[in-house]
Design an enzyme around this catalytic site. Structure first.
Site, short mmCIF file in Angstrom:
data_model
loop_
_atom_site.label_atom_id
_atom_site.label_comp_id
_atom_site.label_asym_id
_atom_site.label_seq_id
_atom_site.Cartn_x
_atom_site.Cartn_y
_atom_site.Cartn_z
N ASP A 297 1.97 3.02 3.14
CA ASP A 297 1.08 4.14 2.82
C ASP A 297 1.83 5.41 2.41
OD1 ASP A 297 -1.46 5.24 2.32
OD2 ASP A 297 -1.50 6.22 4.27
N ASN B 183 -3.09 13.26 3.60
CA ASN B 183 -4.06 13.80 4.58
C ASN B 183 -3.66 13.64 6.03
OD1 ASN B 183 -6.05 14.67 2.66
ND2 ASN B 183 -6.44 12.51 2.26
N ARG C 125 -9.77 -0.01 -6.92
CA ARG C 125 -10.09 0.41 -5.55
C ARG C 125 -11.46 1.06 -5.53
NH1 ARG C 125 -6.96 4.94 -1.94
NH2 ARG C 125 -7.02 3.88 0.08
N TYR D 26 -12.03 0.59 0.64
CA TYR D 26 -11.64 1.55 1.68
C TYR D 26 -12.92 2.15 2.26
CZ TYR D 26 -8.80 5.11 4.05
OH TYR D 26 -8.19 5.88 5.00
N HIS E 37 -6.36 -0.87 5.67
CA HIS E 37 -6.18 -0.35 7.02
C HIS E 37 -7.12 -1.00 8.05
CE1 HIS E 37 -4.31 2.19 4.19
NE2 HIS E 37 -5.16 3.20 4.17
N HIS F 36 0.84 -1.20 0.00
CA HIS F 36 0.00 0.00 0.00
C HIS F 36 0.87 1.25 0.00
CE1 HIS F 36 -3.98 1.92 0.51
NE2 HIS F 36 -3.23 2.91 1.00
N ARG G 42 -15.00 11.94 2.82
CA ARG G 42 -14.09 13.07 2.73
C ARG G 42 -13.14 12.94 1.52
NH1 ARG G 42 -9.14 11.38 4.57
NH2 ARG G 42 -9.21 9.59 5.97
N THR H 285 -6.70 9.20 -4.64
CA THR H 285 -7.87 9.94 -5.11
C THR H 285 -7.51 11.28 -5.75
OG1 THR H 285 -8.21 10.87 -2.91
CG2 THR H 285 -9.47 8.90 -3.46
C1 0GY Z 1 -4.66 6.10 2.16
C2 0GY Z 1 -5.58 6.96 2.91
C3 0GY Z 1 -6.15 8.12 2.54
C4 0GY Z 1 -6.19 8.69 1.24
C5 0GY Z 1 -6.19 8.01 0.09
O1 0GY Z 1 -6.37 7.85 -2.19
C6 0GY Z 1 -6.36 8.62 -1.24
O2 0GY Z 1 -6.49 9.83 -1.34
O3 0GY Z 1 -6.06 6.72 0.05
C7 0GY Z 1 -6.87 8.87 3.59
O4 0GY Z 1 -6.98 10.10 3.46
O5 0GY Z 1 -7.31 8.26 4.58
O6 0GY Z 1 -4.89 4.90 2.09
O7 0GY Z 1 -3.68 6.59 1.64
#
Ligand code: 0GY
Length: 306
Positions: free
Chosen positions: A258, A263, A126, A159, A183, A33, A132, A79
């Site tokens: 990660d 964030n 995914r 997720y 997670h 990850h 958020r 994202t």
């Molecule tokens: C992670 C967690 C986060 C964000 C993303 O793709 C993403 O923007 O995964 C989060 O903000 O909890 O897994 O990296």
């Protein structure tokens, strides 16, 4: 405009000069990850993104990989890049076979495009249910996507927030692909590890043979990083949850960094400490080998030698 946007307010950049871990990762360790962010000048962020990160490109990811003693990566589409998988695919292709990818795709994706992603090294999609991070996640669209990727042998990475599992688990159980949960399903670690919420998650895992990433102690923790006087371990409150998952499902757990840690606004983890967290949660050599090497090899490089 997405080109050269400033970082989101309060954004913490990834940790410079991470420490040398005391724990030696076994040869063949896979970080299942991690992400790439841009670089923005080359791979602009998506207009619909919820945050603008710092750059964290493939070269920096590979430098961290080598520093920590990791062999391979699974690069998960972040994202901030929406459904434009170019930066992720570029990283996977540049890895010389040492990375796989997890994409974000839209329901109208063509089979030719899916085959192209597969040839590049993508092995899953995914589905993100965090309000958020994404607007809506219409289940009909996700089902269409899952049905399209299932014949390729891909899986779906989920997720979600732990509070949303009861409402979502029936839908998850209907998906035609293997499932991987990010997670540990984001447990509330102020609840007891034997409490109803985590028990619910563990039974969901058992019923559906779900792969579980025991990732992101820094994101889940309330007690936080180690005290400077050395009197408190890093992310101690997350340890019982991860350890329980490893003990109950030694053949289904996966580990990852990660990086570059989207964030986080309170603190940014030293990635060396994240490696030193591993023996806290996988306490035997056998558990460590399954978590770090055997399980992710089976999922991402089946049939290949370490
Ligand atoms: C992670 C967690 C986060 C964000 C993303 O793709 C993403 O923007 O995964 C989060 O903000 O909890 O897994 O990296």
């Amino acid at each position: 405009m997405s080109a050269h946007s400033p970082k989101s307010p309060g954004w913490l950049d990834w940790y410079q000069n991470p420490s040398e871990p005391a724990f030696r990762l076994p040869p063949g360790t896979i970080d299942t990850h991690c992400h790439v962010f841009g670089p923005q000048a080359e791979f602009p962020f998506a207009p619909e993104r919820k945050y603008t990160p710092c750059d964290g490109g493939r070269e920096q990811l590979f430098t961290l990989r080598d520093h920590l003693g990791i062999s391979r990566n699974v690069v998960v589409q972040a994202t901030c890049h929406g459904a434009d998988n170019s930066a992720m695919v570029d990283a996977v292709e540049a890895s010389g076979g040492r990375a796989r990818g997890i994409a974000t795709v839209r329901p109208d994706i063509t089979s030719a495009e899916l085959r192209r992603l597969d040839a590049a090294g993508v092995r899953g999609v995914r589905f993100n249910f965090l309000r958020r991070l994404v607007n809506t996640t219409p289940k009909d669209d996700l089902t269409t996507i899952a049905e399209k990727v299932a014949p390729l042998g891909w899986h779906v990475v989920l997720y979600f927030e732990s509070a949303d599992l009861p409402e979502l688990e029936g839908y998850f159980g209907s998906l035609p692909t293997p499932l991987v949960v990010d997670h540990m399903g984001r447990p509330d670690v102020t609840e007891p590890v034997d409490g109803p919420q985590f028990a619910h998650f563990l039974r969901f895992v058992e019923r559906n043979d779900v792969w579980v990433k025991v990732t992101c102690p820094e994101r889940l923790s309330v007690t936080g990083p180690p005290a400077l006087d050395g009197q408190r371990h890093a992310y101690a409150d997350v340890v019982p949850f991860a350890r329980r998952a490893v003990e109950e499902f030694p053949d289904l757990v996966l580990w990852g960094t990660d990086w570059p840690h989207p964030n986080l606004t309170d603190h940014m983890p030293d990635d060396g400490l994240l490696v030193d967290h591993v023996p806290q949660v996988a306490v035997t050599t056998e558990q460590q080998h399954k978590l770090l090497v055997g399980n992710p090899m089976r999922l991402y490089w089946p049939g290949e030698a370490v």
